[in-house]
Write an enzyme that holds these catalytic residues in place. Structure first.
Site, short mmCIF file in Angstrom:
data_model
loop_
_atom_site.label_atom_id
_atom_site.label_comp_id
_atom_site.label_asym_id
_atom_site.label_seq_id
_atom_site.Cartn_x
_atom_site.Cartn_y
_atom_site.Cartn_z
CE LYS A 149 -13.42 -4.52 -1.76
NZ LYS A 149 -13.91 -4.56 -0.40
CE LYS B 179 -10.43 -13.64 -6.23
NZ LYS B 179 -9.88 -13.93 -4.89
CE LYS C 223 -4.50 -1.49 1.62
NZ LYS C 223 -5.60 -1.28 2.54
#
Ligand code: TRP
Length: 340
Positions: free
Chosen positions: A206, A203, A121
């Protein structure tokens, strides 16, 4: 005669947290939420929407507020029953941040520097590498330890954080006396992997920019049918399960299987001699029908914001009841003065 004490059977405790970021898609339903719905029968479950975690990356305030409530409504629509478990928003239970500070003082800098999610991150959000991103795993440990959770359903990417949670619990217990339950990861039975409709080799995600790639639990009936119509397949016309050679068709077969319970062999037989147009049309309707009770329930719950807030308020009260007990113990053990 010896007195026989009644044995009070305590159900094992489960806690899991979900970030209110992005929309939930059908893969979340089959991969995670369905398991949770089953777990609430056997375990004492705490499900929290971790808004405190979400602000470690920049959020638009109105969006965050909306998505937090969206997510709560969606969980209920999927079968999470607020009567059976505690469904609450993390920021409603101040004990999370309170415990987090204490545990911060028992965590080594080196332990946090090792966290792969922090490394990833801080590379992704280079303009905002804030201290919250760094101490994030301690807040997660607090979420878990406050409720004396026995089991924590987590994905592969969260295992390292759970390991730190166990280390912190053991450290505290060793330094003082038994205070925290040392939690174990709960490995859920793996559901089928649902792939991206536009790129069936990766995959469903979201945060995909292409909205046609995912079937969201908030999509309308027609949107679902349309998205499946435009799913990427291959150039021959045979409905056959072959993940390597026919990833697109195999993914649609998986969705059809989830929606109808039909086996792959049954599906292959059903579409012998029929083209992909027919196949996609049938799958689209089946998936839309399958999701309809959830979508309808979601729309009804989401509309009634007062009802939703009432549920969340009750959930927070239930959670605080347990959280405040653990925190009081911790405060006492570290030497904070109490009036009681
Ligand atoms: N860190 C988790 C994630 O990003 C979310 C989370 C926060 C969590 N607190 C938790 C998961 C406690 C399990 C238990 O997915």
């Amino acid at each position: 005669m010896e007195e026989i004490k009644p044995v009070i059977e305590r159900k094992p405790i489960i806690l899991s947290g979900i970030q209110p970021s992005g929309s939930l898609h059908i893969g979340h339903l089959t991969g995670a939420i369905k398991n949770w719905v089953e777990l609430q029968e056997k375990y004492d479950c705490y499900f929290t929407i971790v808004d405190l975690h979400a602000i470690t990356v920049r959020q638009n305030p109105a969006e965050l507020r909306k998505r937090t409530l969206d997510l709560a409504a969606l969980y209920i629509a999927c079968g999470i029953d607020p009567e059976k478990c505690s469904l609450f928003i993390q920021s409603h239970v101040p004990e999370h941040t309170q415990l987090s500070w204490v545990l911060t003082c028992y965590t080594g800098m080196g332990e946090l520097e090792r966290m792969t999610q922090f490394k990833a991150k801080s590379e992704k959000y280079t303009s905002n590498v804030n201290a919250g991103l760094f101490t994030y795993p301690i807040l997660m440990a607090s979420d878990i330890l406050l409720y004396q959770a026995d089991l924590v359903p987590v994905g592969e990417d969260q295992k390292q954080h759970l390991e730190l949670t166990r280390d912190l619990a053991n450290r505290f217990n060793f330094n003082y006396s038994d205070t925290f339950k040392v939690p174990e990861p709960y490995i859920a039975p793996v559901g089928a992997r649902i792939m991206n409709l536009q790129d069936p080799e990766s995959k469903m995600s979201k945060s995909d920019e292409n909205l046609k790639a995912s079937i969201f639990l908030t999509d309308s009936y027609n949107e679902i049918v349309k998205k499946i119509k435009s799913a990427v397949t291959d150039s021959d016309a045979e409905v056959k399960y072959d993940k390597v050679k026919k990833p697109g068709v195999s993914n649609l077969m998986t969705l059809y299987h989830i929606a109808t319970g039909k086996s792959f062999v049954e599906i292959e037989t059903e579409f012998i001699g029929k083209g992909y147009g027919d196949f996609k049309g049938t799958v689209g309707v089946a998936v839309a029908d399958y999701l309809k009770p959830i979508t309808d329930k979601y729309a009804a719950i989401r509309k009634d914001e007062n009802y939703l807030k009432e549920i969340l308020q009750k959930g927070a009260e239930k959670a605080r009841n347990q959280a405040s007990r653990t925190l009081a113990k911790v405060y006492k053990k570290v030497g904070f003065v109490s009036f009681k």
